[in-house]
Design an enzyme around this catalytic site. Sequence first.
Site, PDB file in Angstrom:
ATOM      1  N   ARG A  11      40.123 -96.150  68.254  1.00 36.55           N
ATOM      2  CA  ARG A  11      41.540 -95.832  68.426  1.00 36.55           C
ATOM      3  C   ARG A  11      42.285 -96.234  67.161  1.00 36.55           C
ATOM      4  O   ARG A  11      41.754 -96.942  66.307  1.00 36.55           O
ATOM      5  CB  ARG A  11      42.130 -96.475  69.681  1.00 36.55           C
ATOM      6  N   GLY A  12      43.535 -95.749  67.074  1.00 33.88           N
ATOM      7  CA  GLY A  12      44.286 -95.925  65.830  1.00 33.88           C
ATOM      8  C   GLY A  12      44.177 -94.633  65.043  1.00 33.88           C
ATOM      9  O   GLY A  12      43.084 -94.069  64.878  1.00 33.88           O
ATOM     10  N   ALA A  13      45.333 -94.147  64.564  1.00 35.81           N
ATOM     11  CA  ALA A  13      45.390 -92.809  63.971  1.00 35.81           C
ATOM     12  C   ALA A  13      44.383 -92.593  62.830  1.00 35.81           C
ATOM     13  O   ALA A  13      43.624 -91.613  62.852  1.00 35.81           O
ATOM     14  CB  ALA A  13      46.821 -92.529  63.516  1.00 35.81           C
ATOM     15  N   ARG A  72      42.982 -86.080  71.970  1.00 35.90           N
ATOM     16  CA  ARG A  72      44.223 -86.867  72.028  1.00 35.90           C
ATOM     17  C   ARG A  72      45.307 -86.095  71.266  1.00 35.90           C
ATOM     18  O   ARG A  72      45.085 -85.656  70.150  1.00 35.90           O
ATOM     19  CB  ARG A  72      44.020 -88.263  71.430  1.00 35.90           C
ATOM     20  N   GLN A 112      46.258-103.404  73.184  1.00 38.40           N
ATOM     21  CA  GLN A 112      45.667-103.346  71.838  1.00 38.40           C
ATOM     22  C   GLN A 112      46.018-104.589  71.018  1.00 38.40           C
ATOM     23  O   GLN A 112      45.238-105.015  70.174  1.00 38.40           O
ATOM     24  CB  GLN A 112      46.166-102.101  71.088  1.00 38.40           C
ATOM     25  N   ASP A 161      51.353 -93.325  64.490  1.00 39.13           N
ATOM     26  CA  ASP A 161      50.401 -92.257  64.809  1.00 39.13           C
ATOM     27  C   ASP A 161      50.841 -90.930  64.221  1.00 39.13           C
ATOM     28  O   ASP A 161      50.031 -90.002  64.077  1.00 39.13           O
ATOM     29  CB  ASP A 161      50.243 -92.143  66.318  1.00 39.13           C
ATOM     30  N   ASN A 212      54.906 -94.134  67.407  1.00 41.15           N
ATOM     31  CA  ASN A 212      53.898 -95.202  67.469  1.00 41.15           C
ATOM     32  C   ASN A 212      53.745 -95.625  68.930  1.00 41.15           C
ATOM     33  O   ASN A 212      54.407 -95.106  69.821  1.00 41.15           O
ATOM     34  CB  ASN A 212      54.312 -96.381  66.574  1.00 41.15           C
ATOM     35  N   LYS A 213      52.876 -96.582  69.151  1.00 40.89           N
ATOM     36  CA  LYS A 213      52.561 -97.045  70.509  1.00 40.89           C
ATOM     37  C   LYS A 213      53.830 -97.335  71.309  1.00 40.89           C
ATOM     38  O   LYS A 213      54.796 -97.880  70.797  1.00 40.89           O
ATOM     39  CB  LYS A 213      51.691 -98.310  70.395  1.00 40.89           C
TER      40      LYS A 213
END
Length: 367
Positions: free
Chosen positions: A53-55, A90, A205, A246, A256-257
């Site tokens: 995970r993470g762009a 995603r 996260q 992201d 972002n998150k």
Amino acid sequence: MKIDGIPYRTLWLAKDGVTVEIIDQTRLPHHLHVVSLTTVEEAARAIKDMWVRGAPLIGVTAAYGMALAARAESGDEALKQAAALLMSTRPTAVNLRWGVDHMLALLLPLPADQRVEAAYKEAARLADEDSDLCESIGSHGAKLFAELWKKRQAEGAKRLNILTHCNAGWLATIDWGTALAPVYKAAEQGIPIHVWVDETRPRNQGAALTARELNWAGIPHTVISDNAGGHLMQHGEIDAVIVGTDRTTADGDVCNKIGTYLKALAAHDNNIPFYVGLPGPTIDWTVRDGVKEIPIEERSSREVTHIAGRDEAGQVVTVQLTPDGSAASNPAFDVTPARLVTALITERGVCAASRDGLAGLYPEHAK
Ligand code: MRU
């Protein structure tokens, strides 16, 4: 970055030169478990189920997914189907589209018998490039932290307090990270840095990944509940906020998150700088208004209603938090408008979160 003295990246090739190995991040922080990916379907599952995970890491995993696809079948139709499969995993991180489009553009014009070798070579180049971009973000961001520290030190501060949300360290990239790269660089330069780590519900996260990697790196940090940041800001406990993204629009809106926007509002109210670390491939030049134009992933309500953790016997267990019958909703990202962002920290330098600011650093996209 190192784990117990051993250098690691988040993704590498196995000794056979074709199998892709990743750290299964759903098993962190309690287990360091390596998973082998041998097909594009497995790469797609690793992205969708958040083993990676993470762009930036999602983008490079997708590029390797295309290499795995080419290995199985390298005709045009097979590659296009593989691209569609990866793209369906995603919706929010733009690096996924960037990685897949980039590989398709490279591979389709080549003769089929050259595609596998070219795909692996290019995926490896993208991985190295991601690591380099992140290290540069670290160098530019560390200069900002050094200036801030000079000021705070003159005021009698004992440490520089940075707050971060979600996971934008090396585990979210190939190496170094985006938001955490300046933290690692500043620590290398001897700045006494301390990181407040938002736990980042619902997938945690922050608590699971950011805390894990800061712990491995020996950087002082404290995990806090997502709701604590505003209070800490009001009491002078936070000198700057830095997050990853992201997708950032051509006008500087930052997706972002979920929960990032609330931190930006609180930072704005308390006159605290709010920085975003991002590599070029995270900028989506095709969109301007992030709130209206960026698709926000809606994840399973089970991520809200249930939580996993290690019990006293050392077993990882999942428990239910909410009553049977209560509905739950789980938007995974939000958009922080550019006006709340003090500056963007990219591999090319620091700029205003605005069309002009980004165009100044990336003139090739200015039109
Ligand atoms: O849903 P995730 O775990 O992939 O989201 C990760 C984040 O939102 C990160 O903060 C973001 O991707 C920045 S990446 C360096």
